[in-house]
Write an enzyme that holds these catalytic residues in place. Structure first.
Site, PDB file in Angstrom:
ATOM      1  N   HIS A   7       1.888  -1.762  -0.426  1.00 10.12           N
ATOM      2  CA  HIS A   7       1.297  -0.511  -0.026  1.00 10.12           C
ATOM      3  C   HIS A   7       1.309   0.609  -0.990  1.00 10.12           C
ATOM      4  O   HIS A   7       0.378   1.322  -1.208  1.00 10.12           O
ATOM      5  CB  HIS A   7       1.682  -0.088   1.347  1.00 10.12           C
ATOM      6  CG  HIS A   7       1.356   1.205   2.169  1.00 10.12           C
ATOM      7  ND1 HIS A   7       1.024   1.161   3.322  1.00 10.12           N
ATOM      8  CD2 HIS A   7       1.628   2.555   1.629  1.00 10.12           C
ATOM      9  CE1 HIS A   7       0.774   2.560   3.741  1.00 10.12           C
ATOM     10  NE2 HIS A   7       1.095   3.409   2.687  1.00 10.12           N
ATOM     11  N   GLU A   8       2.608   0.975  -1.357  1.00 11.94           N
ATOM     12  CA  GLU A   8       2.724   2.051  -2.466  1.00 11.94           C
ATOM     13  C   GLU A   8       1.745   1.853  -3.482  1.00 11.94           C
ATOM     14  O   GLU A   8       1.263   2.678  -4.054  1.00 11.94           O
ATOM     15  CB  GLU A   8       4.268   2.129  -2.650  1.00 11.94           C
ATOM     16  CG  GLU A   8       5.107   2.663  -1.405  1.00 11.94           C
ATOM     17  CD  GLU A   8       4.584   3.723  -0.674  1.00 11.94           C
ATOM     18  OE1 GLU A   8       4.110   4.758  -1.343  1.00 11.94           O
ATOM     19  OE2 GLU A   8       4.747   3.863   0.436  1.00 11.94           O
ATOM     20  N   HIS A  26      -1.349   2.941  -3.613  1.00 18.04           N
ATOM     21  CA  HIS A  26      -1.963   4.256  -3.953  1.00 18.04           C
ATOM     22  C   HIS A  26      -2.113   4.683  -5.299  1.00 18.04           C
ATOM     23  O   HIS A  26      -3.060   5.471  -5.335  1.00 18.04           O
ATOM     24  CB  HIS A  26      -0.631   5.071  -3.351  1.00 18.04           C
ATOM     25  CG  HIS A  26      -0.530   5.249  -1.809  1.00 18.04           C
ATOM     26  ND1 HIS A  26      -1.541   6.014  -1.202  1.00 18.04           N
ATOM     27  CD2 HIS A  26       0.447   4.921  -0.840  1.00 18.04           C
ATOM     28  CE1 HIS A  26      -1.035   6.089   0.150  1.00 18.04           C
ATOM     29  NE2 HIS A  26       0.150   5.568   0.390  1.00 18.04           N
ATOM     30  N   CYS A  38       0.940   5.624   7.243  1.00 15.76           N
ATOM     31  CA  CYS A  38       1.052   6.016   5.962  1.00 15.76           C
ATOM     32  C   CYS A  38       1.211   7.786   6.151  1.00 15.76           C
ATOM     33  O   CYS A  38       0.690   8.413   6.983  1.00 15.76           O
ATOM     34  CB  CYS A  38      -0.050   5.781   5.157  1.00 15.76           C
ATOM     35  SG  CYS A  38      -0.282   6.606   3.604  1.00 15.76           S
TER      36      CYS A  38
HETATM   37 CO    CO Z   1       1.137   5.243   2.209  1.00 11.16          CO
END
Ligand code: CO
Length: 188
Positions: A159-160, A163, A115
């Site tokens: 994953h995004e 966030h 990341c």
């Molecule tokens: Co990331």
């Protein structure tokens, strides 16, 4: 705004843990600019010369909170080889994307995830869903989209979208058992 490895918010800064809020549609010019600049970052970051010159870390995705903006905006560019050995590119500039369904089957990257906000390596499997359906507005195609993603691309999207909730990939790793057996998982 200048997005590079110095300006990206790292995990030592608690603001990367903030929750991101949905944006209003149609997108404001400001929000369009954020998406375009993040998209450009991802494109440039995988161009070796530009990455070196501009101090970019290679990435397949970036979310607005990583540049200090707590809005549900993310840009992804993923190159994959499909079942027929053809290279396919999944490119999106997404506003308010949300996961509307997930497979029971799990998936993880054998070598773990990375990341832009995490300078250090964290070993371990990040076990996610092997397939997800994501709905949202895509600025690149200028329409509401339904994305059916599997495998690596599905992992990138999860994953995004993590966030947006202030979640980083290593939050999913159990330090006591970083590489668990996951029956039936798709290993990438
Ligand atoms: Co990331």
């Amino acid at each position: 705004m200048m997005i590079n490895n110095d300006t990206i918010v790292k995990d030592t800064d608690p603001s990367v843990r903030r929750k991101s809020v949905p944006v209003t549609l149609p997108l404001s010019e400001e929000d369009k600019t954020i998406l375009k600049e993040m998209y450009q970052y991802v494109l440039d970051s995988t161009d070796e010369e530009k990455a070196k010159e501009l101090n970019l870390r290679p990435a397949v995705g970036i979310s607005a909170i990583q540049i200090g903006i707590p809005k549900q905006l993310t840009a992804v560019v993923v190159h994959e080889i499909d079942k027929n050995d053809q290279e396919v590119t999944y490119a999106y500039m997404l506003a308010n994307p949300r996961i509307t369904s997930r497979s029971v089957q799990k998936a993880y990257l054998e070598n773990g995830e990375g990341c832009l906000s995490v300078p250090e390596e964290h070993e371990g499997y990040v076990v996610r869903n092997a397939r997800v359906t994501v709905k949202g507005y895509d600025l690149l195609s200028d329409q509401e989209v339904t994305i059916r993603a599997r495998g690596y691309f599905a992992i990138v999207l999860q994953h995004e979208l993590d966030h947006f909730n202030g979640v980083l990939f290593y939050d999913h790793i159990d330090p006591a058992n970083p590489k668990p057996e996951v029956p039936g998982a798709l290993v990438i």
